[in-house]
Scaffold this motif. Structure first.
Motif, PDB file in Angstrom:
ATOM      1  N   LYS A 112      64.545  84.683  68.684  1.00  0.00           N
ATOM      2  CA  LYS A 112      63.419  84.680  67.748  1.00  0.00           C
ATOM      3  C   LYS A 112      62.657  83.361  67.736  1.00  0.00           C
ATOM      4  O   LYS A 112      61.749  83.171  66.941  1.00  0.00           O
ATOM      5  CB  LYS A 112      63.916  85.003  66.337  1.00  0.00           C
ATOM      6  CG  LYS A 112      64.476  86.419  66.223  1.00  0.00           C
ATOM      7  CD  LYS A 112      64.951  86.719  64.822  1.00  0.00           C
ATOM      8  CE  LYS A 112      65.474  88.136  64.738  1.00  0.00           C
ATOM      9  NZ  LYS A 112      65.914  88.470  63.381  1.00  0.00           N
ATOM     10  N   VAL A 113      63.017  82.434  68.635  1.00  0.00           N
ATOM     11  CA  VAL A 113      62.367  81.131  68.700  1.00  0.00           C
ATOM     12  C   VAL A 113      61.305  81.143  69.801  1.00  0.00           C
ATOM     13  O   VAL A 113      61.575  81.548  70.931  1.00  0.00           O
ATOM     14  CB  VAL A 113      63.386  80.001  69.001  1.00  0.00           C
ATOM     15  CG1 VAL A 113      62.682  78.648  69.103  1.00  0.00           C
ATOM     16  CG2 VAL A 113      64.486  79.967  67.952  1.00  0.00           C
TER      17      VAL A 113
ATOM     18  N   MET B 282      60.950  74.109  57.961  1.00  0.00           N
ATOM     19  CA  MET B 282      59.831  74.822  58.568  1.00  0.00           C
ATOM     20  C   MET B 282      59.014  75.487  57.465  1.00  0.00           C
ATOM     21  O   MET B 282      59.534  75.822  56.402  1.00  0.00           O
ATOM     22  CB  MET B 282      60.341  75.833  59.589  1.00  0.00           C
ATOM     23  CG  MET B 282      61.040  75.154  60.776  1.00  0.00           C
ATOM     24  SD  MET B 282      61.657  76.303  62.023  1.00  0.00           S
ATOM     25  CE  MET B 282      60.126  76.687  62.887  1.00  0.00           C
ATOM     26  N   ASN B 283      57.735  75.658  57.731  1.00  0.00           N
ATOM     27  CA  ASN B 283      56.812  76.254  56.772  1.00  0.00           C
ATOM     28  C   ASN B 283      56.733  77.761  56.984  1.00  0.00           C
ATOM     29  O   ASN B 283      56.921  78.244  58.098  1.00  0.00           O
ATOM     30  CB  ASN B 283      55.414  75.664  56.971  1.00  0.00           C
ATOM     31  CG  ASN B 283      55.432  74.158  56.948  1.00  0.00           C
ATOM     32  OD1 ASN B 283      55.759  73.544  55.949  1.00  0.00           O
ATOM     33  ND2 ASN B 283      55.101  73.548  58.080  1.00  0.00           N
TER      34      ASN B 283
ATOM     35  N   LEU C 169      65.681  70.629  70.718  1.00  0.00           N
ATOM     36  CA  LEU C 169      65.264  71.211  69.446  1.00  0.00           C
ATOM     37  C   LEU C 169      66.350  72.144  68.943  1.00  0.00           C
ATOM     38  O   LEU C 169      66.959  72.878  69.723  1.00  0.00           O
ATOM     39  CB  LEU C 169      63.956  71.989  69.617  1.00  0.00           C
ATOM     40  CG  LEU C 169      62.791  71.240  70.252  1.00  0.00           C
ATOM     41  CD1 LEU C 169      61.601  72.177  70.434  1.00  0.00           C
ATOM     42  CD2 LEU C 169      62.398  70.024  69.431  1.00  0.00           C
ATOM     43  N   LYS C 170      66.570  72.105  67.632  1.00  0.00           N
ATOM     44  CA  LYS C 170      67.563  72.986  67.022  1.00  0.00           C
ATOM     45  C   LYS C 170      66.957  73.609  65.770  1.00  0.00           C
ATOM     46  O   LYS C 170      66.365  72.910  64.954  1.00  0.00           O
ATOM     47  CB  LYS C 170      68.826  72.206  66.665  1.00  0.00           C
ATOM     48  CG  LYS C 170      69.959  73.083  66.134  1.00  0.00           C
ATOM     49  CD  LYS C 170      71.194  72.280  65.818  1.00  0.00           C
ATOM     50  CE  LYS C 170      71.881  71.929  67.117  1.00  0.00           C
ATOM     51  NZ  LYS C 170      73.206  71.313  66.897  1.00  0.00           N
ATOM     52  N   ILE C 171      67.113  74.910  65.647  1.00  0.00           N
ATOM     53  CA  ILE C 171      66.694  75.632  64.450  1.00  0.00           C
ATOM     54  C   ILE C 171      67.963  75.921  63.662  1.00  0.00           C
ATOM     55  O   ILE C 171      68.929  76.465  64.200  1.00  0.00           O
ATOM     56  CB  ILE C 171      65.987  76.970  64.803  1.00  0.00           C
ATOM     57  CG1 ILE C 171      64.894  76.767  65.851  1.00  0.00           C
ATOM     58  CG2 ILE C 171      65.461  77.641  63.544  1.00  0.00           C
ATOM     59  CD1 ILE C 171      63.733  75.932  65.428  1.00  0.00           C
TER      60      ILE C 171
ATOM     61  N   TYR D 158      59.757  80.544  64.295  1.00  0.00           N
ATOM     62  CA  TYR D 158      61.018  81.287  64.232  1.00  0.00           C
ATOM     63  C   TYR D 158      60.771  82.615  63.522  1.00  0.00           C
ATOM     64  O   TYR D 158      60.226  82.633  62.405  1.00  0.00           O
ATOM     65  CB  TYR D 158      62.116  80.493  63.498  1.00  0.00           C
ATOM     66  CG  TYR D 158      63.397  81.285  63.450  1.00  0.00           C
ATOM     67  CD1 TYR D 158      64.177  81.425  64.588  1.00  0.00           C
ATOM     68  CD2 TYR D 158      63.797  81.941  62.292  1.00  0.00           C
ATOM     69  CE1 TYR D 158      65.329  82.190  64.576  1.00  0.00           C
ATOM     70  CE2 TYR D 158      64.955  82.703  62.274  1.00  0.00           C
ATOM     71  CZ  TYR D 158      65.711  82.832  63.418  1.00  0.00           C
ATOM     72  OH  TYR D 158      66.846  83.603  63.406  1.00  0.00           O
ATOM     73  N   ASP D 159      61.130  83.682  64.179  1.00  0.00           N
ATOM     74  CA  ASP D 159      61.121  85.037  63.609  1.00  0.00           C
ATOM     75  C   ASP D 159      59.726  85.473  63.143  1.00  0.00           C
ATOM     76  O   ASP D 159      59.621  86.283  62.227  1.00  0.00           O
ATOM     77  CB  ASP D 159      62.139  85.128  62.465  1.00  0.00           C
ATOM     78  CG  ASP D 159      62.485  86.554  62.089  1.00  0.00           C
ATOM     79  OD1 ASP D 159      62.240  87.466  62.902  1.00  0.00           O
ATOM     80  OD2 ASP D 159      62.994  86.754  60.966  1.00  0.00           O
TER      81      ASP D 159
END
Length: 143
Positions: free
Chosen positions: A18-19, A115-116, A90-92, A67-68
């Motif tokens: 989803k990224v 994240m916004n 990068l890491k979510i 994301y998503d």
């Protein structure tokens, strides 16, 4: 020869598929962050897996991470030499019911920011609530 690379990970049961990471030019003079999503002048450099298309150039290198299809964060990294190569890690992750982007980029750029919501992009510019008094951009947000 070492090339610029991007490594994206997720944790806390977030789905790497989803990224999406876009690379383009996102002017800080935009009316709102919503303009970034209408920008046709960007390239996907990660879509659930590496695309091999990441390339940095001298000057401003802008990235939009989503994301998503619900969350986003945009940042700018300044490259001082066309011959420099970078590793973008990068890491979510999820903490306290918020989605965060954690970045560790060669050259000393490290940050962790929530994240916004994409649905709030019309109210934000450079990841902050629109405030015409703020104008200093540090690569992550307006101060």
């Amino acid at each position: 020869m070492e090339l610029t690379s991007i490594n994206v990970e997720t944790e806390n049961q977030l789905d790497i598929e989803k990224v999406i990471v876009y690379q383009g030019y996102y002017t800080i003079n935009r009316k709102s962050d919503a303009e970034m999503f209408a920008n046709k002048y960007h390239e996907v450099v990660f879509n659930g897996n590496g695309t091999g298309k990441i390339k940095t150039e001298y000057g401003e290198n802008d990235f939009l991470v989503t994301y998503d299809n619900k969350y986003y964060f945009q940042f700018r990294q300044i490259c001082t030499n066309d011959n420099d190569y970078y590793k973008y890690n990068l890491k979510i992750l999820k903490k306290a019911n918020k989605i965060y982007l954690k970045a560790d980029i060669d050259g000393g750029m490290k940050f962790e920011r929530h994240m916004n919501l994409i649905s709030d992009a019309g109210k934000l510019r450079c990841n902050k609530i629109i405030d015409n008094e703020k104008g200093h951009y540090n690569g992550l947000e307006l101060d």
